[in-house]
Every structure is written in C-alpha cells, then in structure tokens.
Design a protein around this motif. Structure first.
Motif, PDB file in Angstrom:
ATOM      1  N   LYS A 134     111.878   5.824  59.600  1.00 24.12           N
ATOM      2  CA  LYS A 134     110.780   4.914  59.919  1.00 24.12           C
ATOM      3  C   LYS A 134     110.554   3.953  58.762  1.00 24.12           C
ATOM      4  O   LYS A 134     110.843   4.272  57.614  1.00 24.12           O
ATOM      5  N   ASN A 135     109.992   2.808  59.062  1.00 23.29           N
ATOM      6  CA  ASN A 135     109.613   1.830  58.056  1.00 23.29           C
ATOM      7  C   ASN A 135     108.527   2.438  57.170  1.00 23.29           C
ATOM      8  O   ASN A 135     107.655   3.164  57.661  1.00 23.29           O
ATOM      9  N   VAL A 136     108.544   2.138  55.891  1.00 21.09           N
ATOM     10  CA  VAL A 136     107.574   2.720  54.960  1.00 21.09           C
ATOM     11  C   VAL A 136     106.144   2.329  55.338  1.00 21.09           C
ATOM     12  O   VAL A 136     105.224   3.137  55.209  1.00 21.09           O
ATOM     13  N   ASN A 137     105.944   1.109  55.833  1.00 25.09           N
ATOM     14  CA  ASN A 137     104.602   0.697  56.251  1.00 25.09           C
ATOM     15  C   ASN A 137     104.135   1.488  57.472  1.00 25.09           C
ATOM     16  O   ASN A 137     102.950   1.790  57.606  1.00 25.09           O
ATOM     17  N   THR A 138     105.066   1.846  58.339  1.00 25.65           N
ATOM     18  CA  THR A 138     104.739   2.695  59.484  1.00 25.65           C
ATOM     19  C   THR A 138     104.281   4.068  58.998  1.00 25.65           C
ATOM     20  O   THR A 138     103.312   4.626  59.520  1.00 25.65           O
ATOM     21  N   VAL A 139     104.953   4.587  57.985  1.00 22.74           N
ATOM     22  CA  VAL A 139     104.573   5.895  57.429  1.00 22.74           C
ATOM     23  C   VAL A 139     103.163   5.826  56.854  1.00 22.74           C
ATOM     24  O   VAL A 139     102.340   6.714  57.085  1.00 22.74           O
ATOM     25  N   TYR A 140     102.858   4.753  56.100  1.00 21.76           N
ATOM     26  CA  TYR A 140     101.507   4.593  55.553  1.00 21.76           C
ATOM     27  C   TYR A 140     100.467   4.530  56.674  1.00 21.76           C
ATOM     28  O   TYR A 140      99.397   5.142  56.575  1.00 21.76           O
ATOM     29  N   SER A 141     100.772   3.813  57.745  1.00 21.67           N
ATOM     30  CA  SER A 141      99.845   3.714  58.871  1.00 21.67           C
ATOM     31  C   SER A 141      99.651   5.074  59.545  1.00 21.67           C
ATOM     32  O   SER A 141      98.526   5.450  59.868  1.00 21.67           O
ATOM     33  N   LEU A 142     100.752   5.792  59.751  1.00 18.18           N
ATOM     34  CA  LEU A 142     100.659   7.119  60.369  1.00 18.18           C
ATOM     35  C   LEU A 142      99.847   8.074  59.500  1.00 18.18           C
ATOM     36  O   LEU A 142      99.030   8.853  60.013  1.00 18.18           O
ATOM     37  N   LEU A 143     100.055   8.008  58.179  1.00 20.00           N
ATOM     38  CA  LEU A 143      99.285   8.861  57.263  1.00 20.00           C
ATOM     39  C   LEU A 143      97.795   8.534  57.339  1.00 20.00           C
ATOM     40  O   LEU A 143      96.957   9.442  57.401  1.00 20.00           O
ATOM     41  N   ALA A 144      97.467   7.258  57.334  1.00 20.95           N
ATOM     42  CA  ALA A 144      96.055   6.856  57.388  1.00 20.95           C
ATOM     43  C   ALA A 144      95.417   7.314  58.698  1.00 20.95           C
ATOM     44  O   ALA A 144      94.309   7.876  58.701  1.00 20.95           O
ATOM     45  N   ARG A 145      96.112   7.096  59.798  1.00 24.07           N
ATOM     46  CA  ARG A 145      95.579   7.520  61.103  1.00 24.07           C
ATOM     47  C   ARG A 145      95.446   9.038  61.179  1.00 24.07           C
ATOM     48  O   ARG A 145      94.472   9.567  61.712  1.00 24.07           O
ATOM     49  N   ALA A 146      96.446   9.725  60.661  1.00 24.42           N
ATOM     50  CA  ALA A 146      96.410  11.199  60.693  1.00 24.42           C
ATOM     51  C   ALA A 146      95.254  11.725  59.857  1.00 24.42           C
ATOM     52  O   ALA A 146      94.557  12.659  60.270  1.00 24.42           O
ATOM     53  N   ARG A 147      95.031  11.129  58.689  1.00 32.77           N
ATOM     54  CA  ARG A 147      93.895  11.551  57.849  1.00 32.77           C
ATOM     55  C   ARG A 147      92.574  11.331  58.578  1.00 32.77           C
ATOM     56  O   ARG A 147      91.684  12.189  58.538  1.00 32.77           O
ATOM     57  N   ASN A 148      92.442  10.183  59.234  1.00 30.75           N
ATOM     58  CA  ASN A 148      91.205   9.898  59.977  1.00 30.75           C
ATOM     59  C   ASN A 148      91.014  10.875  61.129  1.00 30.75           C
ATOM     60  O   ASN A 148      89.902  11.369  61.350  1.00 30.75           O
ATOM     61  N   MET A 149      92.080  11.167  61.849  1.00 25.96           N
ATOM     62  CA  MET A 149      91.992  12.130  62.947  1.00 25.96           C
ATOM     63  C   MET A 149      91.599  13.512  62.429  1.00 25.96           C
ATOM     64  O   MET A 149      90.753  14.190  63.008  1.00 25.96           O
ATOM     65  N   LEU A 150      92.201  13.897  61.305  1.00 25.93           N
ATOM     66  CA  LEU A 150      91.908  15.199  60.712  1.00 25.93           C
ATOM     67  C   LEU A 150      90.467  15.241  60.202  1.00 25.93           C
ATOM     68  O   LEU A 150      89.770  16.241  60.392  1.00 25.93           O
ATOM     69  N   ARG A 151      90.019  14.164  59.589  1.00 25.36           N
ATOM     70  CA  ARG A 151      88.646  14.081  59.084  1.00 25.36           C
ATOM     71  C   ARG A 151      87.652  14.251  60.229  1.00 25.36           C
ATOM     72  O   ARG A 151      86.669  14.978  60.119  1.00 25.36           O
ATOM     73  N   GLU A 152      87.919  13.601  61.367  1.00 26.11           N
ATOM     74  CA  GLU A 152      87.040  13.731  62.539  1.00 26.11           C
ATOM     75  C   GLU A 152      87.033  15.154  63.063  1.00 26.11           C
ATOM     76  O   GLU A 152      85.987  15.697  63.403  1.00 26.11           O
ATOM     77  N   LYS A 153      88.202  15.777  63.124  1.00 26.46           N
ATOM     78  CA  LYS A 153      88.295  17.159  63.617  1.00 26.46           C
ATOM     79  C   LYS A 153      87.549  18.132  62.712  1.00 26.46           C
ATOM     80  O   LYS A 153      86.962  19.105  63.185  1.00 26.46           O
ATOM     81  N   LEU A 154      87.599  17.863  61.398  1.00 24.40           N
ATOM     82  CA  LEU A 154      86.980  18.780  60.448  1.00 24.40           C
ATOM     83  C   LEU A 154      85.511  18.466  60.217  1.00 24.40           C
ATOM     84  O   LEU A 154      84.829  19.190  59.494  1.00 24.40           O
ATOM     85  N   GLY A 155      85.044  17.398  60.789  1.00 25.31           N
ATOM     86  CA  GLY A 155      83.615  17.136  60.746  1.00 25.31           C
ATOM     87  C   GLY A 155      83.126  16.395  59.516  1.00 25.31           C
ATOM     88  O   GLY A 155      82.087  16.743  58.966  1.00 25.31           O
ATOM     89  N   GLY A 156      83.834  15.413  59.047  1.00 25.51           N
ATOM     90  CA  GLY A 156      83.288  14.579  57.986  1.00 25.51           C
ATOM     91  C   GLY A 156      84.138  14.489  56.764  1.00 25.51           C
ATOM     92  O   GLY A 156      85.344  14.679  56.794  1.00 25.51           O
ATOM     93  N   ASP A 157      83.486  14.196  55.643  1.00 27.43           N
ATOM     94  CA  ASP A 157      84.150  13.884  54.393  1.00 27.43           C
ATOM     95  C   ASP A 157      84.361  15.098  53.481  1.00 27.43           C
ATOM     96  O   ASP A 157      84.823  14.946  52.359  1.00 27.43           O
ATOM     97  N   GLY A 158      84.041  16.279  53.927  1.00 26.76           N
ATOM     98  CA  GLY A 158      84.156  17.447  53.061  1.00 26.76           C
ATOM     99  C   GLY A 158      85.568  17.858  52.741  1.00 26.76           C
ATOM    100  O   GLY A 158      85.819  18.625  51.839  1.00 26.76           O
TER     101      GLY A 158
END
Length: 160
Positions: A134-158
């Motif tokens: 994958k393109n490196v920028n795609t990886v950065y985008s996937l990481l950012a989206r995955a972190r946001n999805m995980l943050r929502e699942k875990l209930g916030g910034d903790g």
C-alpha cells in the motif's frame, strides 16, 4: 530447501510473531497451529535468499497474513463457527490490554492489520506500506481511522 538448523533458528526468531498475527486474524488456536506449520513449511521449502533480517521478517509477516486470508476465504471456514473464545489467549496481558486487544480484533481487516503491525510488531508506516503493498499515505490514513475507531469503541481519550 533449507537446513534443519536454519528452520530452528527461524522458528526461534519468528514463532511469536507468526502466532500473534494468526490469532489476530483467526481468533482460534487450532487454526493458528495449522497456519504456523504452513508458514514454516513454506520457509523450509523456499529457496528465496533474503537481503537482511528485516526482509526475512517482512516475508514471514506477509506469508502469514496471506495464509490467514486464504483460510478465512476457504469453503470450510466460511461454513463453520468457532467455539474458541479469544479472551484468555494472552494470559500475560493486563485487563486493560485485553480490553484494547479485544476491540482491535473487532475492527475491519484493513484497520486491524495496520494497527497490529504498527503497535505490536513496531513497524513504521513506510515499512507497513511495503509489507502490505500500500501507499505510505494510505497506511497513515488507515492508522488514523483505526485509532479513531478504537478510541470510540473504548469510550474516549483514556487509551492514547
């Protein structure tokens, strides 16, 4: 074909990595053992000469991911429901680590694999891009989206 000594050294180096990747994808001990054997058999039968240790590790990661995906797509796998639970498979993790891991495992595949490679295997985004094709920028985008999805699942910034 590789020697028994080369195979033993590779198993010593990469067994944990292969098993963890399999568990992320398959969530099943029996299937993990099958893929583990398949990956190391491919290694022993391969005549590929690796440029360095990092190239070898990337090969193991890519072959393991492909083998897991092949098993998931197989006829048998698509018609069988696993009775194994994935909680308790990593006894050395703390409850919060287990909570994070369980939530990572529920993410869609493309997000799960970049998070795993980045946080559990310590690959950089450019390295992940090369491994996954994958393109490196795609990886950065996937990481950012995955972190946001995980943050929502875990209930916030903790869980930063």
């Amino acid at each position: 074909m590789r020697s028994e000594q080369e195979a033993c050294i590779a198993i010593e180096k990469y067994a944990d990595t292969v098993k963890r990747i399999c568990m992320v994808y398959l969530k099943n001990c029996s299937d993990t053992e099958d893929i583990f054997q398949t990956v190391f058999l491919k290694y022993v039968l391969s005549s590929l000469v690796f440029e360095n240790e990092e190239h070898e590790k990337a090969w193991f990661v890519r072959v393991t991911i492909n083998a897991c995906k092949d098993l998931i797509k197989s006829f048998f796998r698509s018609r069988v429901v696993s009775i194994d639970e994935y909680t308790g498979l990593f006894p050395d993790l703390t409850p919060s680590d287990t909570d994070v891991l369980e939530n990572v495992l529920t993410l869609p595949g493309k997000y799960k694999e970049v998070l795993y490679l980045h946080y559990y295997e310590n690959y950089t985004a450019p390295e992940i891009g090369r491994i996954l094709g994958k393109n490196v920028n795609t990886v950065y985008s996937l990481l950012a989206r995955a972190r946001n999805m995980l943050r929502e699942k875990l209930g916030g910034d903790g869980y930063e």
